[in-house]
Design a protein around this motif. Structure first.
Motif, PDB file in Angstrom:
ATOM      1  N   ASP A 160       0.830  -1.205   0.000  1.00  0.00           N
ATOM      2  CA  ASP A 160       0.000   0.000   0.000  1.00  0.00           C
ATOM      3  C   ASP A 160       0.867   1.258   0.000  1.00  0.00           C
ATOM      4  O   ASP A 160       0.400   2.338  -0.372  1.00  0.00           O
ATOM      5  N   ALA A 161       2.103   1.128   0.446  1.00  0.00           N
ATOM      6  CA  ALA A 161       3.055   2.238   0.442  1.00  0.00           C
ATOM      7  C   ALA A 161       4.442   1.627   0.450  1.00  0.00           C
ATOM      8  O   ALA A 161       4.627   0.480   0.858  1.00  0.00           O
ATOM      9  N   ALA A 162       5.429   2.380  -0.018  1.00  0.00           N
ATOM     10  CA  ALA A 162       6.789   1.855  -0.102  1.00  0.00           C
ATOM     11  C   ALA A 162       7.795   2.879   0.384  1.00  0.00           C
ATOM     12  O   ALA A 162       7.639   4.080   0.146  1.00  0.00           O
ATOM     13  N   SER A 220       4.384  10.509  10.214  1.00  0.00           N
ATOM     14  CA  SER A 220       3.241  11.367   9.883  1.00  0.00           C
ATOM     15  C   SER A 220       2.721  11.096   8.479  1.00  0.00           C
ATOM     16  O   SER A 220       1.510  11.023   8.250  1.00  0.00           O
ATOM     17  N   GLN A 221       3.651  10.954   7.526  1.00  0.00           N
ATOM     18  CA  GLN A 221       3.237  10.737   6.140  1.00  0.00           C
ATOM     19  C   GLN A 221       2.501   9.422   5.980  1.00  0.00           C
ATOM     20  O   GLN A 221       1.476   9.337   5.297  1.00  0.00           O
ATOM     21  N   TRP A 222       2.977   8.392   6.640  1.00  0.00           N
ATOM     22  CA  TRP A 222       2.316   7.105   6.483  1.00  0.00           C
ATOM     23  C   TRP A 222       1.006   7.047   7.250  1.00  0.00           C
ATOM     24  O   TRP A 222       0.116   6.288   6.886  1.00  0.00           O
ATOM     25  N   LEU A 223       0.885   7.842   8.286  1.00  0.00           N
ATOM     26  CA  LEU A 223      -0.424   7.971   8.933  1.00  0.00           C
ATOM     27  C   LEU A 223      -1.429   8.589   7.971  1.00  0.00           C
ATOM     28  O   LEU A 223      -2.585   8.159   7.898  1.00  0.00           O
ATOM     29  N   VAL A 224      -0.992   9.599   7.223  1.00  0.00           N
ATOM     30  CA  VAL A 224      -1.875  10.229   6.236  1.00  0.00           C
ATOM     31  C   VAL A 224      -2.330   9.198   5.214  1.00  0.00           C
ATOM     32  O   VAL A 224      -3.531   9.063   4.926  1.00  0.00           O
ATOM     33  N   TRP A 225      -1.379   8.454   4.632  1.00  0.00           N
ATOM     34  CA  TRP A 225      -1.745   7.484   3.598  1.00  0.00           C
ATOM     35  C   TRP A 225      -2.563   6.329   4.170  1.00  0.00           C
ATOM     36  O   TRP A 225      -3.368   5.731   3.456  1.00  0.00           O
ATOM     37  N   HIS A 226      -2.345   5.993   5.426  1.00  0.00           N
ATOM     38  CA  HIS A 226      -3.109   4.903   6.026  1.00  0.00           C
ATOM     39  C   HIS A 226      -4.562   5.309   6.269  1.00  0.00           C
ATOM     40  O   HIS A 226      -5.492   4.559   5.964  1.00  0.00           O
ATOM     41  N   HIS A 227      -4.759   6.507   6.785  1.00  0.00           N
ATOM     42  CA  HIS A 227      -6.109   6.936   7.150  1.00  0.00           C
ATOM     43  C   HIS A 227      -6.860   7.607   6.001  1.00  0.00           C
ATOM     44  O   HIS A 227      -8.089   7.641   6.019  1.00  0.00           O
ATOM     45  N   ASP A 228      -6.143   8.163   5.031  1.00  0.00           N
ATOM     46  CA  ASP A 228      -6.774   8.844   3.906  1.00  0.00           C
ATOM     47  C   ASP A 228      -6.540   8.018   2.646  1.00  0.00           C
ATOM     48  O   ASP A 228      -5.581   8.228   1.906  1.00  0.00           O
ATOM     49  N   ALA A 229      -7.442   7.069   2.418  1.00  0.00           N
ATOM     50  CA  ALA A 229      -7.286   6.166   1.277  1.00  0.00           C
ATOM     51  C   ALA A 229      -7.315   6.926  -0.049  1.00  0.00           C
ATOM     52  O   ALA A 229      -6.624   6.556  -1.004  1.00  0.00           O
ATOM     53  N   ALA A 230      -8.092   8.014  -0.122  1.00  0.00           N
ATOM     54  CA  ALA A 230      -8.167   8.792  -1.364  1.00  0.00           C
ATOM     55  C   ALA A 230      -6.821   9.437  -1.669  1.00  0.00           C
ATOM     56  O   ALA A 230      -6.370   9.445  -2.826  1.00  0.00           O
ATOM     57  N   ALA A 231      -6.161   9.977  -0.644  1.00  0.00           N
ATOM     58  CA  ALA A 231      -4.843  10.589  -0.842  1.00  0.00           C
ATOM     59  C   ALA A 231      -3.828   9.537  -1.275  1.00  0.00           C
ATOM     60  O   ALA A 231      -2.994   9.787  -2.151  1.00  0.00           O
ATOM     61  N   ARG A 232      -3.902   8.364  -0.668  1.00  0.00           N
ATOM     62  CA  ARG A 232      -2.992   7.283  -1.043  1.00  0.00           C
ATOM     63  C   ARG A 232      -3.225   6.855  -2.481  1.00  0.00           C
ATOM     64  O   ARG A 232      -2.267   6.642  -3.241  1.00  0.00           O
ATOM     65  N   ARG A 233      -4.485   6.758  -2.872  1.00  0.00           N
ATOM     66  CA  ARG A 233      -4.781   6.345  -4.251  1.00  0.00           C
ATOM     67  C   ARG A 233      -4.343   7.400  -5.256  1.00  0.00           C
ATOM     68  O   ARG A 233      -3.858   7.067  -6.345  1.00  0.00           O
ATOM     69  N   ARG A 234      -4.507   8.693  -4.915  1.00  0.00           N
ATOM     70  CA  ARG A 234      -4.071   9.752  -5.837  1.00  0.00           C
ATOM     71  C   ARG A 234      -2.563   9.687  -6.053  1.00  0.00           C
ATOM     72  O   ARG A 234      -2.088   9.802  -7.191  1.00  0.00           O
ATOM     73  N   ALA A 235      -1.819   9.534  -4.966  1.00  0.00           N
ATOM     74  CA  ALA A 235      -0.370   9.449  -5.095  1.00  0.00           C
ATOM     75  C   ALA A 235       0.031   8.211  -5.892  1.00  0.00           C
ATOM     76  O   ALA A 235       0.924   8.259  -6.747  1.00  0.00           O
ATOM     77  N   GLY A 236      -0.631   7.093  -5.636  1.00  0.00           N
ATOM     78  CA  GLY A 236      -0.333   5.869  -6.363  1.00  0.00           C
ATOM     79  C   GLY A 236      -0.661   5.975  -7.839  1.00  0.00           C
ATOM     80  O   GLY A 236       0.105   5.509  -8.694  1.00  0.00           O
ATOM     81  N   ALA A 237      -1.795   6.602  -8.152  1.00  0.00           N
ATOM     82  CA  ALA A 237      -2.174   6.784  -9.563  1.00  0.00           C
ATOM     83  C   ALA A 237      -1.171   7.668 -10.282  1.00  0.00           C
ATOM     84  O   ALA A 237      -0.824   7.422 -11.448  1.00  0.00           O
ATOM     85  N   ALA A 238      -0.686   8.707  -9.599  1.00  0.00           N
ATOM     86  CA  ALA A 238       0.313   9.595 -10.194  1.00  0.00           C
ATOM     87  C   ALA A 238       1.602   8.823 -10.472  1.00  0.00           C
ATOM     88  O   ALA A 238       2.247   9.019 -11.507  1.00  0.00           O
ATOM     89  N   ALA A 239       1.987   7.928  -9.557  1.00  0.00           N
ATOM     90  CA  ALA A 239       3.185   7.119  -9.760  1.00  0.00           C
ATOM     91  C   ALA A 239       3.040   6.229 -10.991  1.00  0.00           C
ATOM     92  O   ALA A 239       3.949   6.118 -11.818  1.00  0.00           O
ATOM     93  N   LYS A 240       1.888   5.617 -11.114  1.00  0.00           N
ATOM     94  CA  LYS A 240       1.641   4.725 -12.247  1.00  0.00           C
ATOM     95  C   LYS A 240       1.645   5.496 -13.566  1.00  0.00           C
ATOM     96  O   LYS A 240       2.126   5.013 -14.597  1.00  0.00           O
ATOM     97  N   GLU A 241       1.116   6.718 -13.544  1.00  0.00           N
ATOM     98  CA  GLU A 241       1.102   7.545 -14.750  1.00  0.00           C
ATOM     99  C   GLU A 241       2.510   7.924 -15.186  1.00  0.00           C
ATOM    100  O   GLU A 241       2.803   7.983 -16.391  1.00  0.00           O
TER     101      GLU A 241
END
Length: 268
Positions: A160-162, A220-241
Motif C-alpha cells: 500500500d506504500a513503499a 506522519s506521512q504514512w499515517l496520512v496514507w493509512h487513514h486517507d485512502a483517497a490521498a494514497r490512491r491519488r499518489a499511487g495513480a500519479a506514480a503509475k502515470e
C-alpha cells in the motif's frame, strides 16, 4: 579528443532533452541527437504485466503491506519502530542487501546481515521477523524479511506504500520505478537529486522526500496514507502515470538503430 569522438557519432539516443544539451556541450552534433527515453520504464512495465499474483509467495502474503527496499543501515530499522503504531494491520516487508552468491547457487541475502536485522528488530522491541523462505512452514508475521534476491520488485505489487532505500547516503537511490509501476506511493530519503525518476515522481505528488531526521516525518506521512485512502490512491495513480508516460523508449531506440543500419544515407 572527447569532443572529436562525439562529433564522429551519427546517431545518439538520449533519455531527456537535458541529456542532449549536455552532450552538445561535450561536442555532439545537435542533428545527431534524438530523445529516445529510458528503456527501464519499458522493462519494469513489462515485468509487472507478466507478474502472476497467484504464485507463491505472493498468493500466501496477500495485500496490505508496507514495502521497503534493501536495508543497508540501522537508520532504516529505526524508522520501522516509528511506523509500528501507525497501521498495526499492515505487515512490513524488509529487503536486506544481497549476498553475491556463486553462479551455481541461487542468490541470497547475507546471513550475517539477516541476523543483524533480527537483532535490531529485537532491540527496537518490534515483532520477531519471519523470513520469506520460511513461509512454507510458518505463518506470515508482522515483519517479513525478504531473504531472496530478485523478488523485491514483484513484492511491491502487494504494498500500500513503499519506502525506497539509498536516500540516506550518497551511494545512490534504489529503483523507485519498481513500486511506482504498481501504483504504490513512495517515500525516499533526502539524497535523491541524482535520480531523474525520483524527481519526476516528486513533481507529480507520487513520492515524498524525507529530511535527514526522518522518523517523525515518515510516521506522519504514512499515517496520512493509512487513514486517507483517497490521498494514497491519488499518489499511487500519479506514480503509475509517470511510468506509463515513460514507456516507448525501447521501440524508439530500436527504430533509431534500424534507421542507421538499414538506410544507406542515414549516416552523415
Amino acid at each position: 579528443m572527447v569532443a572529436r569522438a562525439y562529433q564522429a557519432l551519427d546517431r545518439i539516443g538520449t533519455i531527456s532533452d537535458d541529456d542532449g544539451r549536455r552532450l552538445e556541450l561535450l561536442g555532439a552534433r545537435p542533428e545527431a541527437i534524438a530523445v529516445t527515453g529510458d528503456t527501464r520504464y519499458d522493462s519494469v512495465a513489462e515485468r509487472a504485466e507478466r507478474l502472476d499474483r497467484t504464485r507463491e509467495p505472493l498468493a500466501r502474503l496477500g495485500r496490505g503491506r508496507v514495502g521497503e527496499g534493501r536495508v543497508h543501515d540501522r537508520r532504516r530499522l529505526h524508522l520501522a519502530r516509528r511506523r509500528g503504531g501507525a497501521a498495526p494491520r499492515l505487515r512490513r516487508l524488509v529487503g536486506p542487501a544481497p549476498h553475491r552468491a556463486p553462479a551455481a547457487r541461487p542468490p541470497r541475502a547475507e546471513p550475517d546481515h539477516l541476523a543483524g536485522i533480527a537483532q535490531r528488530l529485537q532491540d527496537l522491541k518490534l515483532p520477531r521477523p519471519v523470513r520469506l523462505s520460511q513461509l512454507e512452514h510458518a505463518k506470515p508475521g508482522p515483519v517479513i524479511v525478504v531473504d531472496r534476491v530478485g523478488i523485491l520488485a514483484d513484492l511491491y505489487a502487494l504494498a500500500d506504500a513503499a519506502f525506497v532505500g539509498g536516500g540516506f547516503h550518497r551511494a545512490g537511490l534504489h529503483s523507485v520505478l519498481e513500486p511506482a509501476v504498481f501504483g504504490v506511493p513512495i517515500t525516499i530519503g533526502p539524497h535523491w537529486e541524482m535520480s531523474r525518476d525520483a524527481g519526476l515522481l516528486l513533481e507529480r505528488g507520487a513520492a515524498v522526500a524525507l529530511p535527514a531526521d526522518a522518523r517523525h516525518p515518515l510516521h506522519s506521512q504514512w499515517l496520512v496514507w493509512h487513514h486517507d485512502a483517497a490521498a494514497r490512491r491519488r499518489a499511487g495513480a500519479a506514480a503509475k502515470e509517470v511510468v506509463a508516460e515513460g514507456r516507448g523508449a525501447s521501440e524508439r531506440t530500436t527504430a533509431l538503430v534500424r534507421e542507421l543500419v538499414l538506410t544507406p544515407d542515414a549516416a552523415s
